[in-house]
Design an enzyme around this catalytic site. Structure first.
Site: not given
Length: 291
Positions: A199, A234-236
């Site tokens: 990310h 998402l992105d966690e």
């Protein structure tokens, strides 16, 4: 064909985690001793010695490992089952198979391929899959098969089915090297192997298109990158590695993007290396990373 790493011949890595309790370390060591295994390195951690969670990584050498591996596994299973532990045992001489998914941005993709060619990544790379073709020639120059799987529009069903067909049975984990597509929960479940993402932020505050432009407009003083496991949220997913660099008001958005790309490459390569070396243990939405 299974490739082997000669310098790690007859080396295995044992990962153990579960409830911390008295006698656990001694019991594990006893199994290895009985099987004439020599401990090369040992790292362990408990988040609370009074009933907390226990984590251990042991690398050991045993002459003729392949022949005795089933016996060691059987004894470990019998011993660790009584302690309620989860464990894995892997032959360190057999590198994991890592597929890469990428889009048009190529800095993370090419960095992984370059590090692999230099022998810095303990993996094999059976394929690169991209939803664009601009990196095909570069990828093939490294001797790695390239597959183009277009993904356009809101319905990704056909593209995900083709990617699953290519990956099925051929990989141990997947890396998203700036693959700019959101993976569905069904795809992640069907894939059944870990997926590592990079990310473009230390904390995902600048999402969507143009994150470095947005960061410049906010006057940030730090930029960074985060590598994490992919989950349906998402992105966690659990974070493996992060890093930052300091920037100032004189840096343009292009400067931020260039410097951010450097951080992304380093963070992703470290995360991939640690995962491939069995140094990362997932614990809920966190990770324990033995370095």
């Amino acid at each position: 064909m299974t490739l082997h790493t000669p310098e790690l011949r007859d080396h295995a890595c044992l990962i153990v985690h579960g409830p911390d309790q008295i006698g656990l370390v001694a019991a594990i060591s006893a199994v290895l001793t009985v099987n004439k295994a020599n401990i090369v390195s040992l790292d362990q951690y408990t988040d609370d010695p009074d009933g907390g969670a226990f984590f251990q990584r042991v690398v050991f050498h045993r002459e003729g490992l392949t022949a005795v591996m089933p016996d060691i596994e059987a004894e470990l299973d019998e011993t660790l089952r009584t302690y309620g532990m989860t464990w894995t045992l892997t032959d360190q001489s057999v590198p994991e198979r890592m597929a890469i998914l990428a889009s048009t941005t190529d800095h993370c993709l090419l960095d992984l391929l370059w590090r692999h060619r230099r022998g810095e990544l303990p993996v094999t790379i059976p394929m690169v899959i991209s939803n664009h073709t601009n990196t095909a020639e570069d990828v093939r120059s490294f001797g790695v098969p390239f597959h183009h799987v277009p993904s356009q529009g809101p319905d990704k069903t056909e593209a995900e089915a083709e990617i699953l067909r290519l990956l099925a049975g051929n990989v141990d984990f997947v890396v998203l090297a700036r693959y700019m597509q959101i993976l569905s929960e069904g795809f992640i479940d069907a894939l059944g192997v870990p997926v590592i993402n990079i990310h473009h932020s230390f904390l995902p505050a600048f999402i969507g298109a143009g994150p470095y432009k947005a960061a410049k407009e906010r006057g940030v003083k730090l930029i960074g990158a985060t590598s994490h496991y992919v989950t349906p949220e998402l992105d966690e997913g659990p974070i493996i590695e992060q890093d930052v660099v300091r920037v100032t008001h004189v840096d343009t958005a292009a400067d931020l993007q260039r410097r951010g790309a450097d951080v992304e490459r380093d963070v992703l390569s470290r995360a991939v290396t640690w995962h491939a070396q069995n140094r990362v243990v997932r614990h809920g939405n966190q990770t324990i990373v033995f370095q």
